[in-house]
Every structure is written in C-alpha cells, then in structure tokens.
Scaffold this motif. Structure first.
Motif, PDB file in Angstrom:
ATOM      1  N   UNK A   1      13.032  -4.188 -11.744  1.00 19.69           N
ATOM      2  CA  UNK A   1      13.693  -3.500 -10.633  1.00 19.69           C
ATOM      3  C   UNK A   1      12.905  -3.802  -9.373  1.00 19.69           C
ATOM      4  N   UNK A   2      13.577  -3.693  -8.258  1.00 18.57           N
ATOM      5  CA  UNK A   2      12.967  -4.084  -6.986  1.00 18.57           C
ATOM      6  C   UNK A   2      12.596  -2.875  -6.141  1.00 18.57           C
ATOM      7  N   UNK A   3      11.722  -3.127  -5.213  1.00 21.08           N
ATOM      8  CA  UNK A   3      11.321  -2.124  -4.234  1.00 21.08           C
ATOM      9  C   UNK A   3      12.566  -1.561  -3.542  1.00 21.08           C
ATOM     10  N   UNK A   4      13.516  -2.432  -3.238  1.00 23.18           N
ATOM     11  CA  UNK A   4      14.736  -2.013  -2.549  1.00 23.18           C
ATOM     12  C   UNK A   4      15.597  -1.062  -3.356  1.00 23.18           C
TER      13      UNK A   4
ATOM     14  N   UNK B   1       0.831  -1.202   0.000  1.00 22.48           N
ATOM     15  CA  UNK B   1       0.000   0.000   0.000  1.00 22.48           C
ATOM     16  C   UNK B   1       0.870   1.258   0.000  1.00 22.48           C
ATOM     17  N   UNK B   2       1.859   1.275  -0.923  1.00 26.92           N
ATOM     18  CA  UNK B   2       2.769   2.408  -1.052  1.00 26.92           C
ATOM     19  C   UNK B   2       2.836   2.844  -2.511  1.00 26.92           C
ATOM     20  N   UNK B   3       2.873   4.161  -2.679  1.00 24.35           N
ATOM     21  CA  UNK B   3       2.965   4.769  -3.997  1.00 24.35           C
ATOM     22  C   UNK B   3       4.344   5.394  -4.158  1.00 24.35           C
ATOM     23  N   UNK B   4       4.916   5.273  -5.348  1.00 23.82           N
ATOM     24  CA  UNK B   4       6.217   5.887  -5.630  1.00 23.82           C
ATOM     25  C   UNK B   4       6.184   6.644  -6.942  1.00 23.82           C
ATOM     26  N   UNK B   5       6.852   7.768  -6.941  1.00 26.86           N
ATOM     27  CA  UNK B   5       7.126   8.555  -8.137  1.00 26.86           C
ATOM     28  C   UNK B   5       8.483   8.063  -8.618  1.00 26.86           C
ATOM     29  N   UNK B   6       8.532   7.546  -9.834  1.00 26.72           N
ATOM     30  CA  UNK B   6       9.788   7.042 -10.386  1.00 26.72           C
ATOM     31  C   UNK B   6      10.179   7.968 -11.535  1.00 26.72           C
ATOM     32  N   UNK B   7      11.184   8.829 -11.319  1.00 28.84           N
ATOM     33  CA  UNK B   7      11.604   9.750 -12.379  1.00 28.84           C
ATOM     34  C   UNK B   7      12.053   8.976 -13.615  1.00 28.84           C
TER      35      UNK B   7
ATOM     36  N   UNK C   1       6.661  15.328  -5.188  1.00 30.18           N
ATOM     37  CA  UNK C   1       7.727  14.505  -5.762  1.00 30.18           C
ATOM     38  C   UNK C   1       8.194  15.102  -7.092  1.00 30.18           C
ATOM     39  N   UNK C   2       7.269  15.700  -7.842  1.00 33.38           N
ATOM     40  CA  UNK C   2       7.650  16.391  -9.070  1.00 33.38           C
ATOM     41  C   UNK C   2       8.600  17.542  -8.740  1.00 33.38           C
ATOM     42  N   UNK C   3       8.298  18.295  -7.689  1.00 34.37           N
ATOM     43  CA  UNK C   3       9.169  19.396  -7.268  1.00 34.37           C
ATOM     44  C   UNK C   3      10.556  18.864  -6.888  1.00 34.37           C
TER      45      UNK C   3
ATOM     46  N   UNK D   1      14.425   4.926  -4.806  1.00 31.64           N
ATOM     47  CA  UNK D   1      14.777   6.027  -3.916  1.00 31.64           C
ATOM     48  C   UNK D   1      13.551   6.291  -3.043  1.00 31.64           C
ATOM     49  N   UNK D   2      13.630   5.919  -1.782  1.00 35.05           N
ATOM     50  CA  UNK D   2      12.474   6.013  -0.877  1.00 35.05           C
ATOM     51  C   UNK D   2      12.047   7.456  -0.612  1.00 35.05           C
ATOM     52  N   UNK D   3      12.906   8.422  -0.941  1.00 39.44           N
ATOM     53  CA  UNK D   3      12.506   9.816  -0.761  1.00 39.44           C
ATOM     54  C   UNK D   3      11.463  10.226  -1.806  1.00 39.44           C
ATOM     55  N   UNK D   4      11.206   9.351  -2.791  1.00 30.05           N
ATOM     56  CA  UNK D   4      10.179   9.630  -3.796  1.00 30.05           C
ATOM     57  C   UNK D   4       8.865   8.905  -3.490  1.00 30.05           C
ATOM     58  N   UNK D   5       8.691   8.468  -2.228  1.00 26.92           N
ATOM     59  CA  UNK D   5       7.404   7.880  -1.858  1.00 26.92           C
ATOM     60  C   UNK D   5       6.359   8.988  -1.869  1.00 26.92           C
TER      61      UNK D   5
END
Length: 176
Positions: free
Chosen positions: A144-147, A119-125, A168-170, A150-154
């Motif tokens: 690619x794996x969850x690990x 139940x986690x969303x990530x922005x992947x540049x 996350x866009x910013x 970059x967790x700062x893009x959650x």
C-alpha cells in the motif's frame, strides 16, 4: 530463517522511540504497554566477551507490543518504510492472524508505520491493514502507498512523547 544482525532487526530506532513513549505513558498512568521480546536461539557466543555473535529467531513472534490503555487491550507492531510504498511482505501471516483474533476478543490492533524519508509516523488501524492484506491475497497489489493512508491518522509529537499514538487510538475507537 533470519539471523541476528540481519533484516530482522530493522526498526530499532522506531522501537526506541515507542519504548520511550510507552515509559512516558506508564509514568503518567495513561497506559501499560510492554515490548514483547523475540525469542532467539544462540548459535555462537564469543567466550571472551560473552556476546552472542550468531543466533536464529527461535519461533514466530506475534506482535511487537501488547498491553492496556485505560482498560482497553491493545496490540501493535512497529514498522519502518524507507520509500512511500509499504510492502505487505513485511507483515507475516501469523501476525495478521494474531491481530485479527485479538480484535475478535475485544482488543484493538494496529501498526505504527514510520516513513523514514518523510519523517512521518502513522497509526494504521487493523481494519485498514486487513483491506490492504485481502487485496494482496486476492491477486491485487501486495503493498500500500503513502497516498492510500488516511492522513488524519498521522501520529503527532506531543506532550514529550515522540510517537504519541494515544490520540490516534481514541480516533480509531470513535470510528468503529
């Protein structure tokens, strides 16, 4: 060729959340993002209910969403992943080509990835996605794996937006 009702329609819950978020962004004057419909070719239509019962995707689509955020052109795709490994086969070469061309024109491309089991969303540049893509094309791992993310893009839930990706866009813009 994918058919209506098949694997091609996965992700509709994520898309509903993103659509709701985009409505909030529009109402607040923060962004104007539109869902790009996937063109379909109806094959069978139930005459009584007038519902499409069988259809094929008519052509390759680009990405799920396109628009502008405070004058910045953006495009992105929404992807869901049940496990903690995301197979790159879920992104098509024409989508990567489109996102790369979009970036070359000064836009920002990314995916929003929802790990349903976490139940986690990530922005992947796009630049991160391109690294994984090139690794797979070069004979390496085709996922690619969850690990690796970059967790700062959650993506947080904030301000009534279920998938509040603007922060996350910013961050993405600041790190370019």
């Amino acid at each position: 060729m994918a058919t209506w009702g098949s694997r091609g329609l996965r992700g509709s819950t994520l898309e509903e959340l993103i659509n709701y978020t985009n409505e909030k962004y529009r109402d607040e004057g923060l962004a104007l993002i539109q869902k790009i419909p996937t063109p379909i070719k109806p094959i069978n239509i139930d005459k009584e209910s007038r519902h499409i019962t069988l259809a094929y995707f008519d052509q390759k689509s680009t990405v799920d969403y396109i628009g502008a955020v405070q004058g910045i052109p953006v495009c992105f795709d929404a992807k869901e992943c049940v496990n903690t490994t995301f197979p790159l086969q879920n992104i098509h070469e024409h989508q990567m080509t489109f996102m790369e061309a979009f970036e070359k024109q000064g836009g920002v491309s990314f995916i929003i990835l929802y790990f349903t089991s976490l139940d986690e969303f990530y922005y992947v540049p796009f630049r991160h996605l391109l690294t994984y893509w090139n690794r797979g094309k070069g004979g390496g791992r085709k996922s690619f794996t969850y690990g690796e993310l970059d967790k700062s893009f959650q993506v947080p839930f904030r301000h009534g937006a279920y998938v509040h990706y603007l922060e996350m866009l910013q961050k993405d813009l600041e790190r370019r």
